[in-house]
Design an enzyme around this catalytic site. Sequence first.
Site, PDB file in Angstrom:
ATOM      1  N   LYS A 130       0.700  -1.000   0.072  1.00 53.26           N
ATOM      2  CA  LYS A 130       0.001   0.070  -0.078  1.00 53.26           C
ATOM      3  C   LYS A 130       1.002   1.219   0.130  1.00 53.26           C
ATOM      4  O   LYS A 130       0.438   2.411  -0.614  1.00 53.26           O
ATOM      5  CB  LYS A 130      -1.081   0.096   1.090  1.00 53.26           C
ATOM      6  CG  LYS A 130      -2.086  -0.825   1.020  1.00 53.26           C
ATOM      7  CD  LYS A 130      -3.144  -0.699   2.022  1.00 53.26           C
ATOM      8  CE  LYS A 130      -4.550  -1.391   1.531  1.00 53.26           C
ATOM      9  NZ  LYS A 130      -5.645  -1.344   2.298  1.00 53.26           N
ATOM     10  N   LYS A 173      -5.368  -9.621  -6.276  1.00 52.55           N
ATOM     11  CA  LYS A 173      -6.603  -9.881  -5.171  1.00 52.55           C
ATOM     12  C   LYS A 173      -7.848  -9.123  -5.596  1.00 52.55           C
ATOM     13  O   LYS A 173      -7.540  -7.844  -5.972  1.00 52.55           O
ATOM     14  CB  LYS A 173      -6.050  -9.293  -3.896  1.00 52.55           C
ATOM     15  CG  LYS A 173      -7.287  -9.712  -2.723  1.00 52.55           C
ATOM     16  CD  LYS A 173      -6.882  -9.301  -1.347  1.00 52.55           C
ATOM     17  CE  LYS A 173      -7.061  -7.842  -1.142  1.00 52.55           C
ATOM     18  NZ  LYS A 173      -7.310  -7.337   0.162  1.00 52.55           N
ATOM     19  N   LYS A 185     -11.675  -3.378  -3.379  1.00 52.68           N
ATOM     20  CA  LYS A 185     -12.714  -2.440  -3.517  1.00 52.68           C
ATOM     21  C   LYS A 185     -11.881  -1.324  -3.925  1.00 52.68           C
ATOM     22  O   LYS A 185     -12.529  -0.427  -4.698  1.00 52.68           O
ATOM     23  CB  LYS A 185     -13.171  -2.056  -2.280  1.00 52.68           C
ATOM     24  CG  LYS A 185     -12.839  -2.524  -0.659  1.00 52.68           C
ATOM     25  CD  LYS A 185     -13.753  -1.848   0.338  1.00 52.68           C
ATOM     26  CE  LYS A 185     -13.626  -2.692   1.474  1.00 52.68           C
ATOM     27  NZ  LYS A 185     -12.365  -2.781   2.181  1.00 52.68           N
TER      28      LYS A 185
HETATM   29  N1  AQP Z   1     -10.358 -10.887  -2.545  1.00 52.01           N
HETATM   30  C1  AQP Z   1     -10.578 -11.225  -1.252  1.00 52.01           C
HETATM   31  N2  AQP Z   1     -10.609 -12.477  -1.096  1.00 52.01           N
HETATM   32  C2  AQP Z   1     -10.905 -13.104  -0.104  1.00 52.01           C
HETATM   33  N3  AQP Z   1     -11.062 -12.213   1.479  1.00 52.01           N
HETATM   34  C3  AQP Z   1     -10.845 -11.019   1.030  1.00 52.01           C
HETATM   35  N4  AQP Z   1     -11.082  -9.900   1.946  1.00 52.01           N
HETATM   36  C4  AQP Z   1     -10.952  -8.648   1.231  1.00 52.01           C
HETATM   37  N5  AQP Z   1     -10.585  -9.015   0.036  1.00 52.01           N
HETATM   38  C5  AQP Z   1     -10.603 -10.298  -0.276  1.00 52.01           C
HETATM   39  C6  AQP Z   1     -11.242 -10.239   3.231  1.00 52.01           C
HETATM   40  O1  AQP Z   1     -12.406  -9.174   3.780  1.00 52.01           O
HETATM   41  C7  AQP Z   1     -11.901  -8.514   5.092  1.00 52.01           C
HETATM   42  C8  AQP Z   1     -12.010  -7.466   5.208  1.00 52.01           C
HETATM   43  O2  AQP Z   1     -10.939  -6.710   4.281  1.00 52.01           O
HETATM   44  P1  AQP Z   1     -10.841  -5.184   4.452  1.00 52.01           P
HETATM   45  O3  AQP Z   1     -11.970  -4.412   3.503  1.00 52.01           O
HETATM   46  O4  AQP Z   1     -10.831  -4.416   5.751  1.00 52.01           O
HETATM   47  O5  AQP Z   1      -9.123  -4.862   3.852  1.00 52.01           O
HETATM   48  P2  AQP Z   1      -8.591  -5.329   2.533  1.00 52.01           P
HETATM   49  O6  AQP Z   1      -8.513  -6.825   2.759  1.00 52.01           O
HETATM   50  O7  AQP Z   1      -7.630  -4.399   2.395  1.00 52.01           O
HETATM   51  O8  AQP Z   1      -9.919  -5.550   1.438  1.00 52.01           O
HETATM   52  P3  AQP Z   1      -9.669  -4.581   0.231  1.00 52.01           P
HETATM   53  O9  AQP Z   1     -10.993  -4.624  -0.581  1.00 52.01           O
HETATM   54  O10 AQP Z   1      -8.722  -4.983  -0.440  1.00 52.01           O
HETATM   55  O11 AQP Z   1      -9.848  -3.146   0.670  1.00 52.01           O
HETATM   56  P4  AQP Z   1      -9.022  -1.737   0.115  1.00 52.01           P
HETATM   57  O12 AQP Z   1      -9.145  -1.903  -1.192  1.00 52.01           O
HETATM   58  O13 AQP Z   1      -9.550  -0.536   0.924  1.00 52.01           O
HETATM   59  O14 AQP Z   1      -7.601  -2.049   0.910  1.00 52.01           O
HETATM   60  C9  AQP Z   1     -10.721  -9.296   5.338  1.00 52.01           C
HETATM   61  O15 AQP Z   1     -10.822 -10.260   6.248  1.00 52.01           O
HETATM   62  C10 AQP Z   1     -10.095  -9.695   4.184  1.00 52.01           C
HETATM   63  O16 AQP Z   1      -8.966 -10.913   4.335  1.00 52.01           O
END
Ligand code: AQP
Length: 344
Positions: A123, A206, A209
């Site tokens: 990040k 991955k 969002k």
């Molecule tokens: N692609 C994914 N596959 C499986 N699990 C996922 N999680 C997120 N993306 C996937 C799981 O969702 C929970 C919450 O994640 P988060 O939104 O707090 O943070 P993140 O992992 O950083 O998710 P994003 O979508 O990638 O958010 P941004 O873009 O804001 O960084 C966690 O349990 C995560 O494992």
Amino acid sequence: MSEAVQTSSAFTPRVFSGIQPSGGLTLGNYLGAMKRFVDTQNTGVQSIYCMVDQHAITVWQDPENLRRATRELCAGYIASGLDPEKSILFNQSQVPEHAQLGWIFNCVARMGWMQRMTQWKDKAGKNSQNASLGLFAYPALMAADILVYHATHVPVGEDQKQHVELTRDIATKFNHDYKVDFFPIPEPVIEGTATRVMSLRDGSKKMSKSDPSDASRINLTDDADTIAKKIRKAKTDPEALPSDVEGLEGRSEARNLVNIYAALSETSVDAVLAEIGGKQFSEFKPLLADLAVDKLAPISTEMARLMEDAAEIDKILARGAERAREIAAPILKETYKIVGMVGA
Ligand code: AQP
């Protein structure tokens, strides 16, 4: 209680997990986290699920969007099947014990530990001097999120495993430094076929969002046509689908779509391949699109209905924060006593 949350430790099993209100929810959040939270809730173990707004602001969030995303996430939790009476649902900033314990953990965690976090590296990227201090300290606050409830189990997607391991290191060091057995050493719970849902445009990334390409993800708020279109356009290869798991080797995009199909239909990858092996993607994609619409449309409809009553969502969050504080406050007070803070 499911096998995943059985524990031999002296601590009562308790589950904690959180999601950042940092944008719309994706199929990755649903399959990797929310759907599994619902399964855990239904085992009867005490479950605490948080909208981690303080984590979200480690990168810039427009205030109006943050407010909306927090309510939308709460609506998403409930629409997916979480019951605010059974589980505790709240937003992190309203339980100040998270940040208070987070400060203590900032003083326990070592710089070297934080520098090794792959999410920090990803990040912050090449511009780490310009990243927020909060982004660097994020995993210490995450440790506090978990340990302020003495949670023993943390259901997460694969990407969060390293942070839960760091939480274990922080708990171990705290217990060791202060010669106590105060914090449990929590277990990450990473299970199922969709612990890492990948981008629809690139099977090595991955689904996220914050990916700039909307076509890379399925949002829980996408309508049926959009879901079908995104799946139709999902990157694949020219081969037919294999009949066994070995045949998915080196085919990350195919593997991803099969994993999604298996997770949505709550069956194994083997069973899916037995059904669809030999088909072309042109035949498989409509099946996947129908299944995704079938499973996600009721959630998105219910989310939209809940979002019409922001006051009701705020009431649920406020009640959840009260219940969360009842657990967190005595644990923080005891921590302060252990650390030697006068007045605790
Ligand atoms: N692609 C994914 N596959 C499986 N699990 C996922 N999680 C997120 N993306 C996937 C799981 O969702 C929970 C919450 O994640 P988060 O939104 O707090 O943070 P993140 O992992 O950083 O998710 P994003 O979508 O990638 O958010 P941004 O873009 O804001 O960084 C966690 O349990 C995560 O494992």
